[in-house]
Scaffold this motif. Sequence first.
Motif, PDB file in Angstrom:
ATOM      1  N   LYS A 231       0.812  -1.217   0.000  1.00 62.47           N
ATOM      2  CA  LYS A 231       0.000   0.000   0.000  1.00 62.47           C
ATOM      3  C   LYS A 231       0.844   1.264   0.000  1.00 62.47           C
ATOM      4  N   THR A 232       2.159   1.127   0.247  1.00 65.58           N
ATOM      5  CA  THR A 232       3.031   2.304   0.225  1.00 65.58           C
ATOM      6  C   THR A 232       3.368   2.722  -1.200  1.00 65.58           C
ATOM      7  N   LYS A 233       3.103   1.832  -2.162  1.00 65.10           N
ATOM      8  CA  LYS A 233       3.395   2.127  -3.562  1.00 65.10           C
ATOM      9  C   LYS A 233       2.116   2.030  -4.376  1.00 65.10           C
ATOM     10  N   LYS A 234       2.010   2.913  -5.331  1.00 58.27           N
ATOM     11  CA  LYS A 234       0.840   2.916  -6.187  1.00 58.27           C
ATOM     12  C   LYS A 234       0.872   1.720  -7.135  1.00 58.27           C
ATOM     13  N   ARG A 235      -0.305   1.147  -7.433  1.00 53.18           N
ATOM     14  CA  ARG A 235      -0.375   0.031  -8.369  1.00 53.18           C
ATOM     15  C   ARG A 235       0.123   0.475  -9.742  1.00 53.18           C
ATOM     16  N   LEU A 236       1.075  -0.278 -10.290  1.00 50.53           N
ATOM     17  CA  LEU A 236       1.591   0.028 -11.613  1.00 50.53           C
ATOM     18  C   LEU A 236       0.545  -0.278 -12.680  1.00 50.53           C
ATOM     19  N   LYS A 237       0.597   0.449 -13.775  1.00 53.05           N
ATOM     20  CA  LYS A 237      -0.302   0.175 -14.882  1.00 53.05           C
ATOM     21  C   LYS A 237       0.387  -0.590 -16.002  1.00 53.05           C
ATOM     22  N   LYS A 238       1.690  -0.744 -15.899  1.00 52.76           N
ATOM     23  CA  LYS A 238       2.420  -1.509 -16.907  1.00 52.76           C
ATOM     24  C   LYS A 238       2.667  -2.924 -16.387  1.00 52.76           C
ATOM     25  N   VAL A 239       2.899  -3.846 -17.328  1.00 50.36           N
ATOM     26  CA  VAL A 239       3.089  -5.250 -16.984  1.00 50.36           C
ATOM     27  C   VAL A 239       4.300  -5.413 -16.082  1.00 50.36           C
ATOM     28  N   ASN A 240       4.149  -6.231 -15.035  1.00 47.21           N
ATOM     29  CA  ASN A 240       5.242  -6.476 -14.098  1.00 47.21           C
ATOM     30  C   ASN A 240       5.156  -7.917 -13.616  1.00 47.21           C
ATOM     31  N   ASP A 241       6.135  -8.344 -12.820  1.00 41.37           N
ATOM     32  CA  ASP A 241       6.196  -9.733 -12.366  1.00 41.37           C
ATOM     33  C   ASP A 241       5.661  -9.910 -10.947  1.00 41.37           C
ATOM     34  N   LYS A 242       4.921  -8.942 -10.422  1.00 41.75           N
ATOM     35  CA  LYS A 242       4.411  -9.013  -9.052  1.00 41.75           C
ATOM     36  C   LYS A 242       2.905  -9.227  -8.994  1.00 41.75           C
ATOM     37  N   TYR A 243       2.170  -8.647  -9.928  1.00 40.18           N
ATOM     38  CA  TYR A 243       0.712  -8.753  -9.909  1.00 40.18           C
ATOM     39  C   TYR A 243       0.159  -8.400 -11.282  1.00 40.18           C
ATOM     40  N   HIS A 244      -1.096  -8.756 -11.512  1.00 39.37           N
ATOM     41  CA  HIS A 244      -1.762  -8.431 -12.769  1.00 39.37           C
ATOM     42  C   HIS A 244      -2.182  -6.960 -12.771  1.00 39.37           C
ATOM     43  N   VAL A 245      -2.255  -6.405 -13.973  1.00 37.95           N
ATOM     44  CA  VAL A 245      -2.697  -5.021 -14.120  1.00 37.95           C
ATOM     45  C   VAL A 245      -3.932  -4.919 -15.020  1.00 37.95           C
ATOM     46  N   ASP A 246      -4.514  -6.055 -15.368  1.00 39.80           N
ATOM     47  CA  ASP A 246      -5.728  -6.068 -16.193  1.00 39.80           C
ATOM     48  C   ASP A 246      -6.579  -7.271 -15.775  1.00 39.80           C
ATOM     49  N   ALA A 247      -7.685  -7.454 -16.445  1.00 41.18           N
ATOM     50  CA  ALA A 247      -8.664  -8.477 -16.068  1.00 41.18           C
ATOM     51  C   ALA A 247      -8.039  -9.871 -16.014  1.00 41.18           C
ATOM     52  N   VAL A 248      -8.524 -10.690 -15.066  1.00 41.07           N
ATOM     53  CA  VAL A 248      -8.094 -12.082 -14.926  1.00 41.07           C
ATOM     54  C   VAL A 248      -9.095 -12.945 -15.695  1.00 41.07           C
ATOM     55  N   MET A 249      -8.629 -13.612 -16.763  1.00 41.75           N
ATOM     56  CA  MET A 249      -9.522 -14.308 -17.688  1.00 41.75           C
ATOM     57  C   MET A 249      -9.537 -15.823 -17.511  1.00 41.75           C
ATOM     58  N   GLY A 250      -8.535 -16.376 -16.833  1.00 43.36           N
ATOM     59  CA  GLY A 250      -8.479 -17.819 -16.645  1.00 43.36           C
ATOM     60  C   GLY A 250      -7.773 -18.189 -15.356  1.00 43.36           C
ATOM     61  N   LEU A 251      -8.217 -19.292 -14.717  1.00 41.96           N
ATOM     62  CA  LEU A 251      -7.619 -19.772 -13.475  1.00 41.96           C
ATOM     63  C   LEU A 251      -7.485 -21.287 -13.534  1.00 41.96           C
ATOM     64  N   SER A 252      -6.423 -21.811 -12.913  1.00 44.96           N
ATOM     65  CA  SER A 252      -6.243 -23.262 -12.831  1.00 44.96           C
ATOM     66  C   SER A 252      -5.476 -23.595 -11.557  1.00 44.96           C
ATOM     67  N   TRP A 253      -6.125 -24.345 -10.675  1.00 47.31           N
ATOM     68  CA  TRP A 253      -5.493 -24.771  -9.431  1.00 47.31           C
ATOM     69  C   TRP A 253      -4.708 -26.056  -9.668  1.00 47.31           C
ATOM     70  N   ASN A 254      -3.510 -26.151  -9.088  1.00 50.19           N
ATOM     71  CA  ASN A 254      -2.656 -27.318  -9.251  1.00 50.19           C
ATOM     72  C   ASN A 254      -3.022 -28.365  -8.201  1.00 50.19           C
ATOM     73  N   LYS A 255      -3.641 -29.456  -8.630  1.00 49.07           N
ATOM     74  CA  LYS A 255      -4.105 -30.484  -7.693  1.00 49.07           C
ATOM     75  C   LYS A 255      -2.958 -31.294  -7.103  1.00 49.07           C
ATOM     76  N   ASN A 256      -1.789 -31.252  -7.730  1.00 53.62           N
ATOM     77  CA  ASN A 256      -0.643 -31.991  -7.223  1.00 53.62           C
ATOM     78  C   ASN A 256       0.190 -31.144  -6.260  1.00 53.62           C
ATOM     79  N   HIS A 257       0.370 -29.878  -6.585  1.00 53.94           N
ATOM     80  CA  HIS A 257       1.011 -28.928  -5.672  1.00 53.94           C
ATOM     81  C   HIS A 257      -0.088 -27.975  -5.199  1.00 53.94           C
ATOM     82  N   ARG A 258      -0.742 -28.325  -4.098  1.00 57.66           N
ATOM     83  CA  ARG A 258      -2.009 -27.712  -3.708  1.00 57.66           C
ATOM     84  C   ARG A 258      -1.893 -26.248  -3.315  1.00 57.66           C
TER      85      ARG A 258
END
Length: 515
Positions: A231-258
């Motif tokens: 919360k000390t830093k503003k959410r970036l609008k460009k692509v980064n390796d920490k979090y998404h910056v646009d809509a989440v369109m697909g999800l898949s849970w790993n049943k082997n590595h839970r």
Amino acid sequence: MISAIQWIRKGVAAQNPEKYNLDEAEYERINKLAEQHLEEANQDLSEAKAMDTDAMDAEATEATAGAKSSTNEPDLAEFNLEAYDEEIAADQDKNVNIFSNKQGLTYYASNAEDPYITLKDVADDEDEREELEVLPTDNLIVAAKTEDDLSHLEIYLYEESEDNLYVHHDLLLPAFPLCLDWLDFKLGRRAGQPGTGNYVAVGTFDPDIEIWDLDSLDVMYPDAILGHKDKTKKRLKKVNDKYHVDAVMGLSWNKNHRNIIASASADTTVKLWDLTTCECARSFTHHKDKVQSVQWHPVESTVLLTGSYDKTVCVFDSRSPDSVNTWKVGADVESLRWDPHNPTNFYVATEDGLIRYYDVRSNQGANAPSLFTLHAHDDAVSSFDVNPLVPGCIVTGSIDKSIKIWDTADNKPRMVTSRNLGVGKIFSAQFCTDSPFQLAVAGSKGNLQVLDLSSNAGVRRAFSNRAGIIVPEVAEKQPAELPDDAEPESEEETEAVADDNSNHDNDSDMDDDYI
């Protein structure tokens, strides 16, 4: 409309769901989760105010000038309009609370907590407990529904023996939901507790992923949020390796590595999340456009399948993402599925109405041919699933409002049956994980239907005795006859009834659709 559905297998849900308890510990947890969103909202508000400063100053100047000119008029001088706001504020300070002189006005969440009520509602509590009970023989179905700009999760309870389907409880969502996936890894309030949980991960137009506990009723806030946390830093609008910056369109849970869940986003990235820390563990950028779908391999626990609007499908090992196998499919990818009965193969559904079936072992480059290509619909294949219990049985749904069941045995697909269920454009169709011929379908009209495919003669002929599954011989369901004075309510319902009647007993092979 219902944009996504998810079956919950029998026996994983708590038999008696807990009622949500907002105690001090839960309040602290919610406060921490909400801090980041509050900080971002304040930052956005500050920016908006800064951008509008000049316009607001100009309006204020005009308003002040107008007020002064008004108060200078002799007829209005007696009202002292210049000090009007100060007088209102003083009056509000004097009467902060109309009940300020009353004592003991304490609110209790239930009669059981109120010490002044000695007659407890024991009978009512027992009745409610019985109504909310989830038996080990019951399935749950989670539906992501949006109605009048309000989005929520409806958790349905399905009793297969009684063919009974009803809404058990619901959860409010902050944005339009796009995808769902079930997981059993305990986190949030239940983190570290023994046993498995019952959760659903939700991807929306917001860039964060919310994970909700399905064994709690009237929950106010998700158990975990995967996304921007600092919360000390503003959410970036460009692509980064920490979090998404646009809509989440697909999800898949790993049943082997839970503790791992993968997400695909419109920001062109695929990310892996560690559920123990709720942090992004890896980020992949092998696609050049929105990533629509992601799927973990059912056997090889580190292998991912992804599909994008860049008209490519990729398979790679998440431990060595530099080595990516790519297939070109000629249209935007709508959905992907590994074949659980032949794990070296996968299906791709695309916007041009085609289903392609590939062997991952083919090393012929991006233009490697498919094992077969099926022209399933004239419009986009908006929903697709593979039957986990019956080899060669798949379902396709389209915005043409029809669902079709296909037999793909020997890589020679043929249509078994086609139905218009009257749910509008099909946005989600999924086979039950426990029963081979129970199919849930939902669409643009906001209705969820569970269809028993074993009642169809074509299905029984096509899949009888396949892989040990014996399809029961049941009487064909005849369409209900309308009274002489009864008519369908709309043209769409008339078409749905006509399609249902014509397709129910007239199963046909569609050799022309096989390319």
